[in-house]
Design an enzyme around this catalytic site. Structure first.
Site, PDB file in Angstrom:
ATOM      1  N   ASP A  17      -0.681   1.223  -4.051  1.00 26.15           N
ATOM      2  CA  ASP A  17       0.252   0.853  -5.097  1.00 26.15           C
ATOM      3  C   ASP A  17       1.641   0.641  -4.478  1.00 26.15           C
ATOM      4  OD1 ASP A  17       0.656   0.751  -8.078  1.00 26.15           O
ATOM      5  OD2 ASP A  17       2.124   2.311  -7.586  1.00 26.15           O
TER       6      ASP A  17
ATOM      7  N   GLU B 146      -0.031  -3.887  -2.996  1.00 22.94           N
ATOM      8  CA  GLU B 146       0.972  -4.721  -3.662  1.00 22.94           C
ATOM      9  C   GLU B 146       2.188  -4.833  -2.753  1.00 22.94           C
ATOM     10  OE1 GLU B 146       0.864  -3.801  -8.341  1.00 22.94           O
ATOM     11  OE2 GLU B 146       1.430  -2.092  -7.133  1.00 22.94           O
TER      12      GLU B 146
END
Ligand code: CA
Length: 636
Positions: A331, A360
């Site tokens: 993340d 990400e």
């Protein structure tokens, strides 16, 4: 305020390189080592239960200062199943904290538990092996799933609703007799299930999980499974055993397991165990002592500090070793530094060569506490050749921008330059080295579901049209070069519609009614058609290496725009020495005739149907129906 932590002098004195932080159990005794370089005093509180506040202290054990800022203690008893916390004094302030290296805890993660990990292994765990045999990321297909969503609703027909064990159940079906849960997923043709956070997070009360719902991007204990997914959150053995049972069941069904890991921030900055024990050490702050907040969650992890880096590297290795995890999705990885990610990959790969890594790579505003530290953003992909990044260009090109969700994308009628579509289909972004760095997606847990995003752009469209446009988007996404990824339920036209008829953009703490997978919808004809379409596309992809190339140079050579295609169509020609493939996409409301190069073409995708084995042949020209994809193959 705590700037000293990032100096060379501090790191030279206080970096501990050993692998024995935490509580090492043996039948004859447990050895504890805690890193607390700023502490004046440290001790261990041993408890009978794992419930915070319970007055059941067994006794307190003093710790002795040892090398590099660590404190140690040995307890010559069998402590298996005994709960513990650390009591640490810094500058006269005494705190009681959980062990950052805890492997399991009692309810709500406040007390760690000493654990004989071997005793948590389900039968046959020693034989458990990853089913993933290919080292090529582009051979994978990833399905993003929230544990609770898979089985929260009664229509799942699953017994252990909302639990690890619910996703491990075999042979489950809905009231129409159609397969649900794992039974449904294993037929899709995906290779990996990406589990949204399953480490211990803080936003759901484990004593009362039905009361609230959360995606779980709020970590408390990074090396502990979340208690609300276990059948007994009070007993530290149960969550560990049940998560292993799930991994084992997925492996037995040929599926790899990916964990969604959220090292970039913690739930409550100063309640996080490492920040309690070494005040503020885990989180970035500027020279005024103001916390960095690129994560928009109140704090950013100072991965550039030696003992934070070590903690993250140790944690990922622990999941790979102890739980046989096959991949990690990071993340907001753009908040972590490149060197931490490099160390993770190098250390994990030594033992588990096929573990995959992606994340990400957004560029966020964070205050790194050292100079010249490159971060793991898309733009630095060249420094991380074994790490893949979510391809937001694919998402926004096909379905429209995430920032203005009324704007259409390619599948909802936007005019997109052919060259941009070719780049997407080739898995070729300005920042990527090669296609194995590209995670292609058109929906994930964030933002609208695919169906809902198309509906926002086309409010007049009926459900049949939305289904057609969804399938068109899926065909483009799943046949593109790179790593195909989709949100659970995308193959069932998943929608997050509220009772007032609004499409929810962010359901991170909405009800099970919104988030749960609606398995009863499997009986709807458009849903059935779409599930079969996804199965067909994935098996077609698996059957032809032209869809799964790993080398950027080869992709540019083998995939180009089909010459002489009508302007209204986007058509690609994929060609190697064995075969030629035409993949055409028609987002228009009229069918279009596509002149075909010479030969007899075998059609595998046409008008909402997709299969690996061709279902008819055509030569001369082919009609590409409105709102649909068309794929035909010519063997050489
Ligand atoms: Ca929890």
């Amino acid at each position: 305020m705590y700037a000293d932590y990032s100096t060379d002098a501090f790191e030279e004195k206080y970096t501990y390189y050993g692998n024995d932080l935490g509580a090492a159990w043996s039948p004859n005794g447990t050895f504890f080592r805690l890193w607390a370089p700023t502490a004046d005093e440290a001790s261990i509180c041993l408890y009978r239960s794992g419930t915070a506040g319970q007055q059941d202290l067994i006794h307190r054990v003093s710790m002795t200062p040892d090398r590099n800022g660590t404190w140690i203690a040995s307890v010559p008893e069998n402590l298996n199943g005994v709960y513990y916390t650390y009591l640490v004094s810094v500058n006269g302030n005494t705190v009681e904290a959980c062990d950052p290296y805890a492997v399991t805890t009692g309810v709500n993660g406040k007390r760690a538990m000493v654990c004989d990990l071997e005793s948590t292994n389900p039968a046959g765990w020693e034989q458990d092996r990853s089913p993933i045999l290919s080292p090529n990321y582009t051979d994978y297909a990833i399905y993003e799933l929230h544990i609770r969503d898979a089985s929260s609703l009664a229509c799942s027909g699953i017994k252990h609703r909302g639990k690890f064990l619910g996703l491990a159940e075999a042979g489950t079906k809905n009231r129409s007799g159609l397969p649900t849960g794992l039974e449904h997923i294993k037929k899709l043709g995906i290779t990996h299930i990406h589990l949204m956070p399953v480490y211990d997070y803080g936003s759901v009360d484990e004593a009362n999980p039905g009361k609230s719902y959360n995606w779980g991007y709020d970590p408390e204990n990074f090396n502990v499974p979340e208690g609300s997914y276990s059948t007994n959150p009070y007993d530290g053995f149960v969550r560990v055993r049940e998560m292993k049972q799930l991994v084992q069941a997925l492996h037995q069904n040929g599926l790899g397991v990916i964990l969604d890991v959220v090292y970039n921030h913690v739930y409550h900055t100063f309640d996080f165990s490492m920040n309690q024990i070494v005040p503020g050490y885990f989180s970035r702050e500027n020279s005024q002592g103001i916390l960095s907040n690129g994560s928009c969650c109140g704090n950013d992890t100072a991965s550039e500090r030696s003992m934070v880096q070590k903690y993250i590297v140790d944690s990922v290795n622990y999941w790979a070793d102890e739980y046989h995890i096959d991949g990690f999705r990071f993340d907001l990885v753009g908040l972590l530094d490149v060197s931490t990610i490099q160390k993770i990959i190098a250390t994990v790969r030594k033992k588990h060569p096929h573990v995959m890594f992606y994340g990400e790579g957004w560029n966020l505003n964070t205050q790194v506490t050292k100079e010249n530290v490159p971060l793991a953003v898309q733009g630095n992909a060249w420094m991380l050749p074994e790490f893949a990044f979510f391809n937001d260009t694919m998402r926004d090109t096909l379905r429209g921008s995430v920032f203005d969700y009324h704007l259409p994308g390619f599948v909802s009628g936007a005019r997109v330059p052919k060259e941009s579509l070719l780049q997407c289909f080739q898995g070729r972004m300005s920042w990527s080295n090669d296609p194995k760095q590209i995670v292609n997606y058109i929906s994930c847990h964030d933002n609208h579901t695919l169906h809902d995003r198309i509906a926002e752009a086309l409010p007049q469209a009926d459900e049949e049209e939305l289904a057609k446009r969804s399938r068109l988007a899926a065909a483009f996404n799943l046949l593109s070069t790179g790593i195909p990824f989709f949100q659970a339920g995308e193959e069932m036209l998943r929608s997050k519609k509220t009772l007032s008829g609004r499409y929810l953009e962010n359901s991170y703490r909405s009800s099970d009614r919104i988030n749960g997978i609606k398995w009863n919808r499997l009986k709807e004809p458009e849903v059935q058609k779409t599930v079969l379409y996804y199965q067909g596309l994935l098996s077609l992809r698996k059957g032809h290496e032209l869809f799964r190339m790993t080398d950027a140079g080869m992709v540019s050579q083998c995939i180009r725009l089909l010459p002489n295609a009508p302007e209204e169509l986007t058509a690609f020609l994929l060609e190697n020495e064995k075969e030629a493939i035409i993949a055409a996409f028609n987002p228009g409301i009229c069918g279009i005739n596509l002149p075909l190069p010479e030969g007899t073409w075998q059609v595998c995708v046409d008008n909402g149907r997709a299969e690996c084995d061709p279902f008819f042949c055509v030569s001369g020209e082919a009609l590409v129906e409105a709102l649909s994809a068309f794929v035909a193959i010519l063997e050489k």
